[in-house]
Design an enzyme around this catalytic site. Structure first.
Site, PDB file in Angstrom:
ATOM      1  N   ASN A  86       8.061 -17.598  28.408  1.00 26.52           N
ATOM      2  CA  ASN A  86       8.157 -19.032  28.654  1.00 26.52           C
ATOM      3  C   ASN A  86       8.453 -19.727  27.330  1.00 26.52           C
ATOM      4  O   ASN A  86       7.834 -19.404  26.306  1.00 26.52           O
ATOM      5  CB  ASN A  86       6.841 -19.551  29.237  1.00 26.52           C
ATOM      6  CG  ASN A  86       6.518 -18.928  30.577  1.00 26.52           C
ATOM      7  OD1 ASN A  86       7.419 -18.649  31.370  1.00 26.52           O
ATOM      8  ND2 ASN A  86       5.247 -18.671  30.835  1.00 26.52           N
ATOM      9  N   GLY A  92       7.243 -23.943  30.409  1.00 26.54           N
ATOM     10  CA  GLY A  92       5.827 -23.763  30.702  1.00 26.54           C
ATOM     11  C   GLY A  92       5.059 -23.036  29.612  1.00 26.54           C
ATOM     12  O   GLY A  92       4.003 -22.463  29.878  1.00 26.54           O
ATOM     13  N   GLN A  93       5.563 -23.092  28.379  1.00 26.89           N
ATOM     14  CA  GLN A  93       4.876 -22.406  27.277  1.00 26.89           C
ATOM     15  C   GLN A  93       3.633 -23.199  26.875  1.00 26.89           C
ATOM     16  O   GLN A  93       3.723 -24.391  26.587  1.00 26.89           O
ATOM     17  CB  GLN A  93       5.815 -22.256  26.072  1.00 26.89           C
ATOM     18  CG  GLN A  93       5.183 -21.486  24.916  1.00 26.89           C
ATOM     19  CD  GLN A  93       6.160 -21.239  23.766  1.00 26.89           C
ATOM     20  OE1 GLN A  93       7.276 -21.764  23.761  1.00 26.89           O
ATOM     21  NE2 GLN A  93       5.739 -20.441  22.807  1.00 26.89           N
ATOM     22  N   SER A  94       2.484 -22.524  26.865  1.00 24.72           N
ATOM     23  CA  SER A  94       1.240 -23.209  26.482  1.00 24.72           C
ATOM     24  C   SER A  94       0.672 -22.719  25.158  1.00 24.72           C
ATOM     25  O   SER A  94      -0.168 -23.400  24.571  1.00 24.72           O
ATOM     26  CB  SER A  94       0.188 -23.052  27.590  1.00 24.72           C
ATOM     27  OG  SER A  94      -0.150 -21.693  27.775  1.00 24.72           O
ATOM     28  N   HIS A  99       5.623 -14.799  22.848  1.00 26.89           N
ATOM     29  CA  HIS A  99       4.975 -13.708  23.578  1.00 26.89           C
ATOM     30  C   HIS A  99       5.769 -13.382  24.828  1.00 26.89           C
ATOM     31  O   HIS A  99       6.360 -14.269  25.451  1.00 26.89           O
ATOM     32  CB  HIS A  99       3.525 -14.050  23.952  1.00 26.89           C
ATOM     33  CG  HIS A  99       3.356 -15.368  24.644  1.00 26.89           C
ATOM     34  ND1 HIS A  99       3.393 -16.580  23.977  1.00 26.89           N
ATOM     35  CD2 HIS A  99       3.164 -15.680  25.950  1.00 26.89           C
ATOM     36  CE1 HIS A  99       3.220 -17.574  24.835  1.00 26.89           C
ATOM     37  NE2 HIS A  99       3.088 -17.049  26.050  1.00 26.89           N
ATOM     38  N   LEU A 100       5.757 -12.115  25.175  1.00 26.99           N
ATOM     39  CA  LEU A 100       6.294 -11.659  26.453  1.00 26.99           C
ATOM     40  C   LEU A 100       5.125 -11.443  27.396  1.00 26.99           C
ATOM     41  O   LEU A 100       4.115 -10.841  27.017  1.00 26.99           O
ATOM     42  CB  LEU A 100       7.049 -10.330  26.290  1.00 26.99           C
ATOM     43  CG  LEU A 100       8.201 -10.280  25.287  1.00 26.99           C
ATOM     44  CD1 LEU A 100       8.848  -8.896  25.323  1.00 26.99           C
ATOM     45  CD2 LEU A 100       9.233 -11.357  25.583  1.00 26.99           C
TER      46      LEU A 100
END
Ligand code: AMP
Length: 113
Positions: A86, A92-94, A99-100
């Site tokens: 993401n 939607g990256q939080s 990271h995968l």
């Protein structure tokens, strides 16, 4: 390394995580809120905010290679799995450390929401 980055702190073992695999430049640990029976995060130890910032990192092949190893190790390579990264707000990256997500162990819907 960033002192305030959650995943940098996991890489430094300052914050506990269930680390299940590593290679020369990356490590893999279980997601704290799994969305599938297998949900593992694969990160480069060296900080990059997202895939956008990873162009200069010589670790992208290590990252994907470790995701593949995780799928084999977790027994989902044959049944199938998904690798997702993401990126930024619409993605939607939080957590702002590349990271995968490796997801599997059940049939996954498509398209994602
Ligand atoms: P994303 O929303 O794509 O940035 O993914 C971040 C992921 O990190 C989410 O799936 C979270 O559940 C996971 N996460 C957050 N904190 C931790 C933690 N301390 N250990 C393991 N996974 C975490």
């Amino acid at each position: 390394m960033s002192a305030s980055c959650l995943f940098c702190r996991i890489a430094l073992v300052e914050i506990p995580a269930t680390i299940i695999a590593r290679n020369a430049t990356c490590l893999a640990f279980r997601d704290i809120a799994p969305q599938a029976p297998v949900h593992v995060l694969v990160i480069p130890v060296e900080h990059a905010q997202s895939l956008n910032d990873a162009a200069a990192l010589p670790v992208l092949s290590d990252l994907l290679s470790l995701a593949r190893e995780v799928a084999l190790q977790e027994g989902i390579a044959e049944s199938g799995y998904r690798v997702v990264t993401n990126t930024n707000a619409d993605g939607g990256q939080s957590v702002a450390h590349l990271h995968l997500h490796v997801l599997g162990g059940r049939a996954l819907g498509w398209p994602p929401g």
